[in-house]
Scaffold this motif. Structure first.
Motif, PDB file in Angstrom:
ATOM      1  N   ASP A 115      37.092  70.332  15.824  1.00  0.00           N
ATOM      2  CA  ASP A 115      36.346  71.530  15.678  1.00  0.00           C
ATOM      3  C   ASP A 115      34.792  71.904  15.133  1.00  0.00           C
ATOM      4  N   TYR A 116      33.666  71.016  15.023  1.00  0.00           N
ATOM      5  CA  TYR A 116      32.666  71.014  15.659  1.00  0.00           C
ATOM      6  C   TYR A 116      31.984  70.803  14.028  1.00  0.00           C
ATOM      7  N   SER A 117      32.922  70.963  13.162  1.00  0.00           N
ATOM      8  CA  SER A 117      31.949  71.348  12.174  1.00  0.00           C
ATOM      9  C   SER A 117      30.621  70.284  11.839  1.00  0.00           C
ATOM     10  N   TYR A 118      30.524  70.738  10.802  1.00  0.00           N
ATOM     11  CA  TYR A 118      29.079  69.526  10.582  1.00  0.00           C
ATOM     12  C   TYR A 118      29.370  68.210   9.590  1.00  0.00           C
ATOM     13  N   PRO A 119      28.858  67.503   9.713  1.00  0.00           N
ATOM     14  CA  PRO A 119      30.344  65.794   9.079  1.00  0.00           C
ATOM     15  C   PRO A 119      29.020  66.198   7.223  1.00  0.00           C
TER      16      PRO A 119
ATOM     17  N   GLY B 262      26.831  67.891  17.486  1.00  0.00           N
ATOM     18  CA  GLY B 262      26.296  66.472  17.387  1.00  0.00           C
ATOM     19  C   GLY B 262      24.834  66.029  17.768  1.00  0.00           C
ATOM     20  N   HIS B 263      23.985  66.735  18.463  1.00  0.00           N
ATOM     21  CA  HIS B 263      22.778  66.189  19.124  1.00  0.00           C
ATOM     22  C   HIS B 263      21.334  66.868  18.208  1.00  0.00           C
TER      23      HIS B 263
ATOM     24  N   VAL C 189      12.711  72.336   5.980  1.00  0.00           N
ATOM     25  CA  VAL C 189      14.455  72.144   6.095  1.00  0.00           C
ATOM     26  C   VAL C 189      14.142  71.314   7.513  1.00  0.00           C
ATOM     27  N   CYS C 190      14.843  70.049   7.562  1.00  0.00           N
ATOM     28  CA  CYS C 190      13.838  69.237   9.322  1.00  0.00           C
ATOM     29  C   CYS C 190      14.967  69.241   9.788  1.00  0.00           C
ATOM     30  N   PHE C 191      14.861  69.106  11.517  1.00  0.00           N
ATOM     31  CA  PHE C 191      15.991  68.125  12.284  1.00  0.00           C
ATOM     32  C   PHE C 191      15.654  68.214  13.410  1.00  0.00           C
ATOM     33  N   LYS C 192      16.404  66.568  13.747  1.00  0.00           N
ATOM     34  CA  LYS C 192      16.013  65.698  14.752  1.00  0.00           C
ATOM     35  C   LYS C 192      17.441  66.324  15.687  1.00  0.00           C
ATOM     36  N   VAL C 193      16.805  66.119  16.749  1.00  0.00           N
ATOM     37  CA  VAL C 193      17.226  65.944  18.679  1.00  0.00           C
ATOM     38  C   VAL C 193      17.803  64.994  18.608  1.00  0.00           C
TER      39      VAL C 193
END
Length: 155
Positions: free
Chosen positions: A21-25, A43-44, A76-80
């Motif tokens: 369902d691609y919900s964020y873990p 997930g990327h 807020v930070c994110f990594k690809v």
């Protein structure tokens, strides 16, 4: 459990569905502690700790006027992970989005989808090695914007 004929399996014995369902873990825990609402993605693009200091290569930074993020400082930070990805979220009062590269040819190009409280949707491009001002960052008299989605692609 088998039926009298032995040809049917009871519904309770069925394995769980394998449909993603691609919900964020871990989204509920992140919302509870960091006040960041992550909805779904491929997930990327993953939620990541924000670095301290000037070296921010490899991390997308979103700045907001709200007390959210791992230190509740509005960052807020994110990594690809890989060449690209997508993540759906709701981060209110965003005024700046910085990609994960520090010089030309580094990092990922970003497309950010945003909305205002009045429901005005917009999309902005963020260069792979730059920052794009949005909402009150782009126009101090403008409406605050909520970040809805990030899509990252190779530069």
């Amino acid at each position: 459990m088998l039926t009298a004929q032995g040809s049917e399996i009871a519904a309770s014995d069925q394995p769980p569905s394998l449909v993603e369902d691609y919900s964020y873990p871990g989204a509920a825990a992140i919302l509870a502690t960091d006040h960041v609402q992550l909805i779904s993605g491929d997930g990327h693009i993953v939620y990541a700790p924000c670095p301290t200091g000037q070296d921010t290569v490899g991390v997308i930074q979103v700045k907001t006027t709200e007390a959210i993020g791992q230190t509740l400082n509005g960052r807020v930070c994110f990594k690809v992970l890989g060449t690209g990805g997508e993540l759906t979220m709701k981060i209110p009062a965003v005024y700046s989005i910085r990609a994960d590269g520090l010089s030309a040819g580094q990092g990922h190009k970003l497309k950010a989808s945003l909305t205002t409280d009045a429901g005005v949707h917009s999309s902005v491009d963020v260069p792979s090695d730059g920052t794009t001002q949005v909402g009150v960052g782009a126009d101090p008299n403008g409406d605050p914007t909520t970040l809805l989605e990030l899509v990252a692609t190779a530069p």
